[in-house]
Design a protein around this motif. Structure first.
Motif, mmCIF file in Angstrom:
data_model
loop_
_atom_site.group_PDB
_atom_site.id
_atom_site.type_symbol
_atom_site.label_atom_id
_atom_site.label_comp_id
_atom_site.label_asym_id
_atom_site.label_seq_id
_atom_site.Cartn_x
_atom_site.Cartn_y
_atom_site.Cartn_z
ATOM 1 N N GLU A 36 44.860 -87.652 -47.270
ATOM 2 C CA GLU A 36 46.063 -86.673 -46.542
ATOM 3 C C GLU A 36 45.325 -86.917 -44.667
ATOM 4 O O GLU A 36 46.329 -87.283 -43.890
ATOM 5 C CB GLU A 36 46.007 -85.551 -47.339
ATOM 6 N N ALA B 141 47.009 -95.512 -44.879
ATOM 7 C CA ALA B 141 47.050 -94.050 -44.237
ATOM 8 C C ALA B 141 47.060 -93.806 -42.913
ATOM 9 O O ALA B 141 48.316 -93.547 -42.039
ATOM 10 C CB ALA B 141 45.853 -93.508 -44.328
ATOM 11 N N THR C 10 52.326 -92.560 -47.313
ATOM 12 C CA THR C 10 52.207 -90.377 -47.247
ATOM 13 C C THR C 10 52.007 -89.830 -48.161
ATOM 14 O O THR C 10 51.170 -88.963 -48.323
ATOM 15 C CB THR C 10 53.392 -89.809 -46.244
ATOM 16 N N ASP C 11 51.968 -89.949 -49.335
ATOM 17 C CA ASP C 11 51.567 -89.902 -50.643
ATOM 18 C C ASP C 11 50.349 -90.357 -51.543
ATOM 19 O O ASP C 11 50.785 -91.580 -51.403
ATOM 20 C CB ASP C 11 52.859 -90.451 -51.970
ATOM 21 N N ARG C 12 49.012 -89.674 -51.777
ATOM 22 C CA ARG C 12 48.374 -90.669 -51.593
ATOM 23 C C ARG C 12 48.224 -91.353 -52.771
ATOM 24 O O ARG C 12 47.594 -92.338 -53.002
ATOM 25 C CB ARG C 12 47.598 -89.349 -52.258
#
Length: 340
Positions: free
Chosen positions: A129, A315, A321-323
């Motif tokens: 993130e 990233a 945006t979701d790991r």
């Protein structure tokens, strides 16, 4: 489609180029290097699957003499891409950063550069993130990358208070001569940089450790003494590690006697260059001891950082945006974890 360029076509750069080329949502625009190195000569002999850009103009004549087609110079490559993967020798990336800033491009640097070169010290699983949307990321070293995979895996499952680390470090990559021919071990001061770097990525975990350089070339060996926030059994630890796509559980009983066994197995699988993206943890070493959990792992130093670097592209470019979605796509295209 995110356009990617690789600057520095050496041990890591070759593998980054191959890894990016496998990503179905990325385009490898080309690779850049200083001249007709052995890696670049091999690229030509393979039919030039990637466009080559010459980073040092003084080497144009000797590059053309051996028949290597040149698609442009370093700045030409930078202009064409959205993000650069800088895999040059330590210190060169910091100098190249001036060019990346000049053209407003994003870049990811490898572990040999100083942490200050980037906005974020990055690891795909542990702090994805923090890298979202940033211009400059720097990867952790090969040892630290694999180490953090295992500690982060435990931490997310049961919490980790602290780790003590003992590293047996390979002295050079296969084919290197610059370290010389040695018959000796070399000890670094405590704490080793991997423990310090782990705390930069995971500041809630206390870490220290010893590092011993040893005259081998295929992989590092790390023993971790982790203090979980709650006691877990050997069976529970094995189950936790097995769930991580970038961790491979191996057994001495099956013939995995050490680093050479893992390298040979990777070659027997037909993996290019004998690479393994996963770290390997020996089941027989996973041992609860009082309030600690002990385990030992193998780091394939030439290839272990490739997945996390590709996570960094996702990233920085805000592709995901979701790991877990991001690392999952990287794993899918690199075919990591498919043996399960």
């Amino acid at each position: 489609m995110v356009k990617v360029g690789v600057v520095g076509y050496g041990v890591i750069g070759q593998r980054l180029a191959d890894g990016v080329a496998l990503q179905e949502d990325m385009e490898l625009v080309g690779v850049a290097d200083v001249g007709p190195t052995l890696a670049v000569r091999a690229l030509k002999e393979k039919g030039m699957p990637y466009d080559f850009y010459l980073a040092v103009e003084e080497n144009r004549e000797k590059t053309e003499e051996v028949g290597i087609p040149i698609s442009g110079n370093l700045e030409d490559l930078i202009k064409k891409v959205d993000i650069v993967l800088d895999a040059t020798n330590a210190g060169i990336g910091a100098k190249n950063k001036v060019l990346y800033e000049k053209y407003g491009k994003k870049a990811i640097f490898q572990g040999g550069e100083k942490t200050s070169v980037a906005d974020v010290f990055f690891h795909g699983y542990a702090n994805y993130e923090k890298g979202i949307g940033k211009q400059f990321l720097k990867l952790t070293s090969c040892n630290t990358t694999g180490l953090i995979r295992s500690v982060d895996c435990l931490d997310r499952a049961v919490g980790v208070d602290s780790v003590m680390i003992h590293i047996v470090r390979r002295v050079a990559d296969p084919g290197d001569y610059h370290r010389g021919l040695t018959n000796a071990l070399k000890v670094d001061p405590v704490p080793n940089h991997q423990a310090v770097d782990l705390m930069l990525i995971m500041p809630h975990v206390k870490a220290t450790g010893v590092l011993v350089h040893t005259p081998v070339t295929h992989g590092h060996f790390i023993t971790v003494f982790a203090k979980p926030k709650k006691k877990i059994t050997k069976e529970e630890a094995i189950a936790i590690f097995k769930e991580h796509p970038r961790i491979r559980l191996v057994r001495i009983a099956d013939g995995f006697l050490g680093n050479a066994s893992i390298f040979r197995y990777a070659r027997d699988l037909g993996n290019p260059r004998g690479d393994m993206y996963e770290i390997s943890i020996w089941e027989e070493t996973i041992t609860p001891f009082e309030d600690h959990l002990i385990y030992s792992l193998h780091i394939p130093q030439e290839s272990v950082v490739i997945p996390e670097t590709i996570d960094g592209i996702r990233a920085a470019m805000e592709m995901q945006t979701d790991r877990l979605e991001a690392v999952g796509l990287t794993n899918k295209y690199l075919k990591i974890g498919g043996y399960r």
